[in-house]
Scaffold this active site. Sequence first.
Site, PDB file in Angstrom:
ATOM      1  N   GLY A   1       0.827  -1.189   0.000  1.00 42.08           N
ATOM      2  CA  GLY A   1       0.000   0.000   0.000  1.00 42.08           C
ATOM      3  C   GLY A   1       0.858   1.234   0.000  1.00 42.08           C
ATOM      4  CG  ASN A   2       1.271   3.284  -2.862  1.00 40.48           C
ATOM      5  OD1 ASN A   2       0.437   4.021  -3.386  1.00 40.48           O
ATOM      6  ND2 ASN A   2       1.601   2.107  -3.379  1.00 40.48           N
TER       7      ASN A   2
ATOM      8  CB  SER B   1       9.396   1.295  -4.168  1.00 41.11           C
ATOM      9  OG  SER B   1       8.940   0.030  -4.601  1.00 41.11           O
ATOM     10  N   GLY B   2       8.615  -0.406  -1.362  1.00 42.14           N
ATOM     11  CA  GLY B   2       9.055  -1.632  -0.688  1.00 42.14           C
ATOM     12  C   GLY B   2       9.691  -1.464   0.671  1.00 42.14           C
TER      13      GLY B   2
ATOM     14  CB  SER C   1       5.054   4.118  -4.346  1.00 42.02           C
ATOM     15  OG  SER C   1       4.065   3.250  -4.850  1.00 42.02           O
ATOM     16  CB  SER C   2       6.136   0.154  -8.173  1.00 35.76           C
ATOM     17  OG  SER C   2       5.138  -0.430  -7.370  1.00 35.76           O
ATOM     18  CG  ASP C   3       1.260   1.234  -7.289  1.00 40.13           C
ATOM     19  OD1 ASP C   3       1.013   0.617  -8.337  1.00 40.13           O
ATOM     20  OD2 ASP C   3       1.395   0.667  -6.193  1.00 40.13           O
TER      21      ASP C   3
ATOM     22  CG  HIS D   1      -2.666   1.187  -4.718  1.00 36.12           C
ATOM     23  ND1 HIS D   1      -3.825   0.559  -5.140  1.00 36.12           N
ATOM     24  CD2 HIS D   1      -1.653   0.348  -5.055  1.00 36.12           C
ATOM     25  CE1 HIS D   1      -3.512  -0.595  -5.703  1.00 36.12           C
ATOM     26  NE2 HIS D   1      -2.203  -0.761  -5.662  1.00 36.12           N
TER      27      HIS D   1
ATOM     28  CG  HIS E   1      -2.958  -4.964  -3.236  1.00 34.31           C
ATOM     29  ND1 HIS E   1      -2.494  -5.929  -4.103  1.00 34.31           N
ATOM     30  CD2 HIS E   1      -2.682  -3.785  -3.826  1.00 34.31           C
ATOM     31  CE1 HIS E   1      -1.924  -5.346  -5.158  1.00 34.31           C
ATOM     32  NE2 HIS E   1      -2.017  -4.045  -5.015  1.00 34.31           N
TER      33      HIS E   1
ATOM     34  CG  ASP F   1     -24.052   7.344   6.367  1.00 36.27           C
ATOM     35  OD1 ASP F   1     -25.090   8.011   6.209  1.00 36.27           O
ATOM     36  OD2 ASP F   1     -23.888   6.571   7.339  1.00 36.27           O
TER      37      ASP F   1
ATOM     38  CG  HIS G   1      -4.373  -3.451  -9.464  1.00 41.55           C
ATOM     39  ND1 HIS G   1      -3.651  -2.457 -10.083  1.00 41.55           N
ATOM     40  CD2 HIS G   1      -3.732  -3.703  -8.304  1.00 41.55           C
ATOM     41  CE1 HIS G   1      -2.596  -2.153  -9.322  1.00 41.55           C
ATOM     42  NE2 HIS G   1      -2.634  -2.901  -8.249  1.00 41.55           N
TER      43      HIS G   1
ATOM     44  CE1 TYR H   1     -22.455  11.072  11.569  1.00 40.28           C
ATOM     45  CE2 TYR H   1     -20.409  12.118  10.889  1.00 40.28           C
ATOM     46  CZ  TYR H   1     -21.074  11.094  11.528  1.00 40.28           C
ATOM     47  OH  TYR H   1     -20.358  10.086  12.127  1.00 40.28           O
TER      48      TYR H   1
END
Lengths: 232, 232, 232, 232
Positions: free
Chosen positions: B29-30, B46-47, B75-77, B96, B98, B121, B172, B230
Amino acid sequence: MSIYQHIKQSAYDANMELPKLGLVLFTFGNVSAADRSLGVFAIKPSGVPYENLTPDMMVIVDFDGKTVQGDLRPSSDTKTHAVLYKHWEQINGIVHTHSTYATAWAQAQRDIPIFGTTHADHNTVDIPCAPPMSDAMIVGDYEYQTGFQIMDHFTEKGLDYQEVEMVLVGNHAPFTWGKTPEKAVYNSAVLETVAKMALLTEQVRKDTPRLQDSLIKKHYERKHGPDSYYGQ
Amino acid sequence: MSIYQHIKQSAYDANMELPKLGLVLFTFGNVSAADRSLGVFAIKPSGVPYENLTPDMMVIVDFDGKTVQGDLRPSSDTKTHAVLYKHWEQINGIVHTHSTYATAWAQAQRDIPIFGTTHADHNTVDIPCAPPMSDAMIVGDYEYQTGFQIMDHFTEKGLDYQEVEMVLVGNHAPFTWGKTPEKAVYNSAVLETVAKMALLTEQVRKDTPRLQDSLIKKHYERKHGPDSYYGQ
Amino acid sequence: MSIYQHIKQSAYDANMELPKLGLVLFTFGNVSAADRSLGVFAIKPSGVPYENLTPDMMVIVDFDGKTVQGDLRPSSDTKTHAVLYKHWEQINGIVHTHSTYATAWAQAQRDIPIFGTTHADHNTVDIPCAPPMSDAMIVGDYEYQTGFQIMDHFTEKGLDYQEVEMVLVGNHAPFTWGKTPEKAVYNSAVLETVAKMALLTEQVRKDTPRLQDSLIKKHYERKHGPDSYYGQ
Amino acid sequence: MSIYQHIKQSAYDANMELPKLGLVLFTFGNVSAADRSLGVFAIKPSGVPYENLTPDMMVIVDFDGKTVQGDLRPSSDTKTHAVLYKHWEQINGIVHTHSTYATAWAQAQRDIPIFGTTHADHNTVDIPCAPPMSDAMIVGDYEYQTGFQIMDHFTEKGLDYQEVEMVLVGNHAPFTWGKTPEKAVYNSAVLETVAKMALLTEQVRKDTPRLQDSLIKKHYERKHGPDSYYGQ
């Protein structure tokens, strides 16, 4: 100080990751760490609770499964580790767990279909499930034969153990491995997550198709190919 | 002190929320944090494991995806983030992950149906799932094209990125965004919960109908409409 | 010191139990605590994260839904609490959550069937799901009408709010109540567990029958009957 | 100091494991510890929250279910424990929980099929589910009869309580036992895990076959047979 201290410590550290990652209940798992120059590996003693483990309790075993050093009995799965180390010369760590979702797939005797990029980041193929072992293999030298069941399945399916670092043994549970014990533990956690996602995916949509080839290739290669750009 | 310190800190803080919220395994994630006056964003390297992260490790990248400052590889994304920042000018944070249930819906390539007020909501529509990308997009500049796949899907479906702050990318996983990185992280957690509830709802009753329009409108507007009541 | 201090503290304590019991994500829940001699209740302020809450932030509201004391806006669900307190005179605590499994049943618009003794320890009937509200009720005074939807359903089904202390509102989520706020929170946790067990039971066996009458009576009465022998 | 101190402490310690292992919500469980030379067992008091328990609160009861010592009322399930201790003379610990997955199988009134080695490591047969009790048994001395329902089912199925240390009571929930309270708690955790794996296995593949006999025998005997080689 033992000449085996480094692999005892390494095996201990890797074993202690299993409960933290939620991959084991009680003593249902084991990790080993090999030193190929010494021709041995360190492995968890059988049935000792994780909270009582110390690095010194690790048992040193050679690649034929003979205990070289240690007062405790090694894991009951020791011979499976020995066989894999003996024949797969590039691996230095092996993990066995009964993690919940991976074990469910193993019990169902199904390969885990490649449904998405989480899977493709780590493997280009379905995660293989070796068939249940024959009665002859089971009543023979069972744990030794478990290693051969895994290797034979890889040969039959044309899989490379350096690319696919995980397997389900039908009716039983997963084994994973890697260049280091840490990588083998990482693979066990990845496998459990991919196994859970795959079951949920089929529950969301029964006929979900496998991933297209281009996306498999892309995700795998960005992490593992010659032009990988994931990580540092 | 870097002129980017505030977005490095903000990106760091937001990244560290992901493991606390149970949305990531290892480094899957990132989060990024943008400063539009400077034309850049800070993003996770990344990583790098979350437990090793520091604010200073964040990488500064411009909206064309070029690294402006930082010793680590981003990040690779990163290019997906860059594209979205460039074209969606009101967002300042992107996430991002998973996360398990949202990824299951993405792998199944289904929109998440709006079944209840927890969903309403936050969104008045089904949570969109962009179709899997074409082979051409994948073999090309993949992460860059991922951004376009998301934006094209919003255009095609007539969705407004300021109202619908989340998407599944088919095969993905999810992306979310918002006016701030904190809001983008919040959206990732909401998405994961809504995704889990929707699957469970279909398991309780296969033919559960979508929510009626009046209730969608009511719940969305009490949080987001001009007369919202709210929060403080 | 405020004359409302005791119910502010009580409402605060009860609200803080919700995240500990895993019943809420972010601010998706609220608890109130009533003092009938004062004719008011204390309720969580709207949209304030649990980690920032203090007893003093609780808002004091009367049974017509008017704020009596407090600087913050009360929960958006305040009028539902007010209506229930006004008409159900024996309750002194109310809880609303979007807990995952109970919400799935609410979204599916199904009563939760009584499948076992865990359920029968607390209720002799299926846990009722009030039907989704009409468009007229929704566009009108929505939260006020939610209270009437719950009470009307109890009247129609001949249920006693002092025996059945929980309900699902179709398309929405659960409400629970009790003689004290602690009991109402307890009921929310019981409901979530019973909801999860019921779904799993149907997954183990699709046509599981409802519990036989004698066992329902036995388990309920050993906890709640005149000859109860559970607890101290 | 009480002559019962050792079993009070043992029962207390074992009870406190239940919330740690995630097997109970609130007070939905109880453990007892017997001393056969004294002809009594120590059991959790009814309805006392785990966080308030102390060893001294444990109630001492004889094998006819009569309280011998203690100020608090014993668990409402005390007579079930008493009956089992009276007739099954080799057990010294009993656990009752409403753990989620085991209870789902009990509610569905199904034996848990033996699908894999995790199960076979502990039992060579499906985990038995005693049928729901008759109305006559329920309106009579219910908890006392629950013990007989369990024992009668073992007799009818030809099961040995020293080999199979767990049962589901149809419509109700699991009971487990063992030579020590620790072993009985261990069995409750194993049962919950096996119950979860079995449901997931059927979800992965509806028609999963039961385990072959050779593998059942192998796994059971390596832990429990005369030539066992698991543990120290």
